[in-house]
Design a protein around this motif. Structure first.
Motif, mmCIF file in Angstrom:
data_model
loop_
_atom_site.group_PDB
_atom_site.id
_atom_site.type_symbol
_atom_site.label_atom_id
_atom_site.label_comp_id
_atom_site.label_asym_id
_atom_site.label_seq_id
_atom_site.Cartn_x
_atom_site.Cartn_y
_atom_site.Cartn_z
ATOM 1 N N VAL A 81 0.794 -1.105 0.087
ATOM 2 C CA VAL A 81 -0.038 -0.139 0.014
ATOM 3 C C VAL A 81 0.847 1.288 -0.010
ATOM 4 O O VAL A 81 0.743 2.041 -0.926
ATOM 5 C CB VAL A 81 -0.982 -0.130 1.143
ATOM 6 C CG1 VAL A 81 -1.483 1.369 1.483
ATOM 7 C CG2 VAL A 81 -2.098 -1.075 1.116
ATOM 8 N N ILE A 82 1.967 1.485 0.878
ATOM 9 C CA ILE A 82 2.791 2.557 1.155
ATOM 10 C C ILE A 82 3.475 2.850 -0.189
ATOM 11 O O ILE A 82 3.502 3.749 -0.733
ATOM 12 C CB ILE A 82 3.491 2.466 2.411
ATOM 13 C CG1 ILE A 82 2.358 2.386 3.378
ATOM 14 C CG2 ILE A 82 4.298 3.705 2.257
ATOM 15 C CD1 ILE A 82 3.206 2.253 5.007
ATOM 16 N N THR A 85 1.246 3.899 -2.983
ATOM 17 C CA THR A 85 0.958 5.282 -3.078
ATOM 18 C C THR A 85 2.035 6.439 -3.070
ATOM 19 O O THR A 85 1.904 7.236 -4.186
ATOM 20 C CB THR A 85 0.374 5.303 -1.477
ATOM 21 O OG1 THR A 85 -0.453 4.349 -1.097
ATOM 22 C CG2 THR A 85 -0.358 6.863 -1.468
ATOM 23 N N PHE A 86 3.286 5.895 -2.557
ATOM 24 C CA PHE A 86 4.270 7.096 -2.791
ATOM 25 C C PHE A 86 4.904 7.096 -4.410
ATOM 26 O O PHE A 86 4.896 7.958 -4.752
ATOM 27 C CB PHE A 86 5.393 6.541 -1.864
ATOM 28 C CG PHE A 86 5.030 7.273 -0.626
ATOM 29 C CD1 PHE A 86 4.717 8.814 -0.409
ATOM 30 C CD2 PHE A 86 5.279 6.503 0.690
ATOM 31 C CE1 PHE A 86 4.718 9.147 0.960
ATOM 32 C CE2 PHE A 86 5.036 7.060 1.866
ATOM 33 C CZ PHE A 86 4.753 8.357 2.027
ATOM 34 N N ILE B 28 -7.907 2.590 5.383
ATOM 35 C CA ILE B 28 -6.916 2.059 4.848
ATOM 36 C C ILE B 28 -5.556 2.474 5.062
ATOM 37 O O ILE B 28 -4.460 1.756 5.655
ATOM 38 C CB ILE B 28 -6.987 1.564 3.394
ATOM 39 C CG1 ILE B 28 -7.888 0.423 3.154
ATOM 40 C CG2 ILE B 28 -5.604 0.718 2.747
ATOM 41 C CD1 ILE B 28 -8.473 0.208 1.797
ATOM 42 N N TYR B 29 -5.456 3.776 4.877
ATOM 43 C CA TYR B 29 -4.418 4.590 4.952
ATOM 44 C C TYR B 29 -3.780 4.832 6.476
ATOM 45 O O TYR B 29 -2.593 4.541 6.802
ATOM 46 C CB TYR B 29 -4.173 5.832 4.325
ATOM 47 C CG TYR B 29 -3.726 5.793 2.989
ATOM 48 C CD1 TYR B 29 -2.830 5.184 2.445
ATOM 49 C CD2 TYR B 29 -4.845 5.892 1.924
ATOM 50 C CE1 TYR B 29 -2.500 5.031 1.086
ATOM 51 C CE2 TYR B 29 -4.422 5.901 0.661
ATOM 52 C CZ TYR B 29 -3.328 5.364 0.211
ATOM 53 O OH TYR B 29 -3.228 5.099 -1.245
ATOM 54 N N TRP B 31 -4.371 2.526 8.689
ATOM 55 C CA TRP B 31 -4.113 1.358 9.103
ATOM 56 C C TRP B 31 -2.812 0.935 8.717
ATOM 57 O O TRP B 31 -1.814 0.598 9.392
ATOM 58 C CB TRP B 31 -4.965 0.283 8.585
ATOM 59 C CG TRP B 31 -4.610 -1.093 8.798
ATOM 60 C CD1 TRP B 31 -4.317 -2.001 9.919
ATOM 61 C CD2 TRP B 31 -3.962 -1.965 7.711
ATOM 62 N NE1 TRP B 31 -3.879 -3.048 9.644
ATOM 63 C CE2 TRP B 31 -3.508 -3.279 8.190
ATOM 64 C CE3 TRP B 31 -3.683 -1.683 6.317
ATOM 65 C CZ2 TRP B 31 -2.962 -4.331 7.579
ATOM 66 C CZ3 TRP B 31 -3.018 -2.694 5.522
ATOM 67 C CH2 TRP B 31 -2.649 -3.723 6.273
ATOM 68 N N ALA B 32 -2.354 1.372 7.464
ATOM 69 C CA ALA B 32 -1.111 1.107 7.048
ATOM 70 C C ALA B 32 -0.124 1.863 7.449
ATOM 71 O O ALA B 32 1.347 1.440 7.793
ATOM 72 C CB ALA B 32 -1.169 1.331 5.376
ATOM 73 N N PHE B 33 -0.051 3.265 7.876
ATOM 74 C CA PHE B 33 0.948 4.120 8.503
ATOM 75 C C PHE B 33 1.124 3.775 9.688
ATOM 76 O O PHE B 33 2.172 3.615 10.216
ATOM 77 C CB PHE B 33 0.603 5.430 8.030
ATOM 78 C CG PHE B 33 0.971 5.775 6.452
ATOM 79 C CD1 PHE B 33 2.300 6.038 6.456
ATOM 80 C CD2 PHE B 33 -0.002 5.901 5.725
ATOM 81 C CE1 PHE B 33 2.594 6.319 5.244
ATOM 82 C CE2 PHE B 33 0.462 6.122 4.341
ATOM 83 C CZ PHE B 33 1.621 6.343 3.889
ATOM 84 N N MET B 36 3.361 0.956 10.652
ATOM 85 C CA MET B 36 4.844 1.150 10.487
ATOM 86 C C MET B 36 5.601 1.566 11.526
ATOM 87 O O MET B 36 5.160 3.073 11.748
ATOM 88 C CB MET B 36 5.033 2.063 9.117
ATOM 89 C CG MET B 36 4.481 1.381 7.719
ATOM 90 S SD MET B 36 5.460 0.207 6.912
ATOM 91 C CE MET B 36 5.685 -1.310 7.456
#
Lengths: 264, 267
Positions: A81-82, A85-86, B28-29, B31-33, B36
């Motif tokens: 996902v990350i 996105t970037f 979603i974002y 959760w994703a960040f 990390m």
């Protein structure tokens, strides 16, 4: 006038020599390849029992192991996902600068396209192993590798669809005196937005698959567990990892394909 | 026209659905960040990056050709050989799968559906994991890479081939059937001439992908240029890393150009 003989016979079919030469060349290449790689059917047959043995040990997967790898699976999806996105965000300006109908200067868009082509030639796992060398083990090098790979793919697909847009609205806006920013916001983006999102989803699908194996070079995610379980010869756990990955990838593919069908 | 009337002309979008999508994306974002943990960047990172770039611009040219054997050209040749042989194996093996998965050749929807599922299963199975399994069977080396690529590529080639078969014109097949041709003759004179160009073009396309994959397989010991690259990375021999990367980039670009030219000629 010379009297020419009238042809009565059926015309000859075109010569097949070219096909035969091509076939010979391909066979020669394959023969050379099999020597170069030491391929032999005998070896495969000899190694076959080993492989069946391996498969036998894999067959009842270790169902209890799923609890241990759920965190890693989620980390894999997070990395995808990350990274995507970037990559997608950085790909937008690059795509705009490499579209020949927006930037007419060939000294701008040709070099950028050339760099994009270079980026796409390096496989993501090699990128990941280089980033691991720089940043050490963990998910950061994996995310960076996925990001670089996403930039290469998304920027290329997007600039191709920017070049295919309808020039009518752009000309109309230019005629009423719109500047470049207004042109892009009101003329280009509405036409390519759906394509762009679809490419991002497509890249996300690829990145989930890629992220699942990045761990083999130490770049985070579920791939780390392949090394662990294979190193300790725990093949039943390896097959749990494979099944888990398959289920996750197929589910994400299904959702993403449905979304893409809706978009276009 | 008044402002209100102009507003009324705007097409009504499904506002609730749109907000739902935004909300889902935001979740979603988050959760994703949140999952990390902030990465620690090694203090040496900048220095290593500098050395890698330095190595890229001062490649170890002596490594290109070494009479002793273990050199760049040998590695690249090995990579190409793995890709060529792997692609050939999969192009042959995928033909029955393609006819099985094609809706107009299989008997009934269930048969073609199963074929499609098998192909997508093969496609999803990571090729590196396949390579690891083949290494167990035939030992580390290029042959394991060939087998892994040969098996994995069946998934994609089978899918593309089956779509080619589905798009075929059935007229010639019916005509031959009407004149009493047997199954083999129908296949040889009606089916193959129609699908052969598509098959060849897809095979070349897969070859391009396999060249990239073969460059990676060495990372786990399945032959090709990846093995010396990993050795150079772990021994921090950046000049050698530079020349190997250059070699891979040049090889992939040249292969893409040649294969693209051939594909345009075929179609």
């Amino acid at each position: 006038m010379m009297n020419q003989p009238i042809k009565t016979s059926i015309p000859k079919p075109p010569s097949k020599i070219k096909n035969y030469v091509t076939l010979l060349l391909v066979l020669f290449l394959l023969w050379g390849s099999s020597i170069q790689t030491d391929s032999s059917l005998a070896e495969l047959v000899a190694g076959f029992p080993n492989m069946m043995d391996l498969l036998n040990q894999m067959v009842p997967p270790n169902w209890g192991y799923f609890d241990n790898i759920t965190d890693a699976m989620l980390e894999t999806i997070r990395m995808a996902v990350i990274g995507t996105t970037f990559g997608a965000i950085l790909a937008i300006p690059i795509a705009l600068f490499s579209a020949s109908n927006l930037i007419q200067n060939i000294w701008v868009f040709y070099p950028i396209r050339f760099i994009l082509n270079l980026i796409r030639t390096v496989p993501d796992l090699l990128l990941a192993s280089i980033f691991v060398a720089i940043f050490g083990l963990g998910s950061l090098p994996g995310i960076l590798a996925l990001m670089v790979f996403s930039i290469g793919l998304i920027a290329k697909l997007t600039y191709e669809s920017i070049e295919a847009i309808d020039p009518g609205p752009l000309e109309a806006m230019e005629a009423v005196g719109a500047n470049k920013i207004q042109l892009i916001v009101f003329g280009v983006i509405p036409q390519v937005a759906a394509h762009f999102i679809s490419y991002v989803l497509y890249t996300f699908e690829i990145n989930v698959r890629a992220a699942a194996v990045l761990g083999l070079v130490g770049a985070g995610g579920i791939g780390l567990f392949y090394n662990k379980t294979l190193g300790f010869l725990e093949y039943d756990k390896t097959s749990s990892i494979i099944i888990y990955t398959l289920v996750a990838v197929l589910a994400i593919d299904y959702i993403s394909t449905k979304l893409r069908e809706k978009l276009l | 026209m008044s402002e209100a009337a102009r507003k009324g002309m705007k097409p009504k979008k499904n506002r609730a659905g749109l907000w739902g999508i935004y909300l889902a994306l935001a979740l979603i974002y988050i959760w994703a960040f949140s999952g990390m943990n902030l990465p620690e960047i090694k203090p040496t990172a900048g220095q290593i990056t500098k050395s890698i770039f330095n190595g890229m611009f001062h490649p170890d040219w002596d490594y290109v050709s070494d009479p002793g054997g273990e050199d760049l050209l040998h590695g690249l040749l090995d990579t190409l050989a793995i890709a060529a042989l792997g692609t050939f194996i999969s192009a042959v093996l995928c033909v029955p799968f393609a006819f099985w998965a094609a809706a107009n050749m299989s008997k009934g929807k269930a048969a073609s559906g199963t074929g499609k599922f098998v192909l997508s299963f093969i496609r999803t199975f990571p090729e590196l994991v396949m390579a690891i399994m083949f290494i167990k069977a035939v030992g580390p080396g290029s042959f394991a890479g060939v087998l892994a690529l040969g098996l994995h590529s069946i998934g994609m080639l089978g899918k593309l081939f089956s779509e080619e078969v589905e798009n075929m014109d059935l007229g010639p097949t019916e005509a031959l059937m009407a004149t009493g041709a047997n199954r083999f003759q129908i296949l040889w004179f009606a089916v193959i001439p129609q699908v052969i160009t598509g098959f060849l073009s897809y095979t070349l396309y897969r070859f391009e992908i396999n060249v990239r994959s073969a460059a990676v397989l060495g990372v786990i010991g399945a032959g090709g240029i990846g093995t010396p690259l990993i050795f150079a990375l772990t021994s921090r021999d950046w000049n050698r890393v530079g020349i190997i990367l250059l070699g891979i980039i040049v090889m992939v670009t040249v292969i893409d150009l040649i294969s693209g030219y051939l594909r345009r000629k075929i179609v």
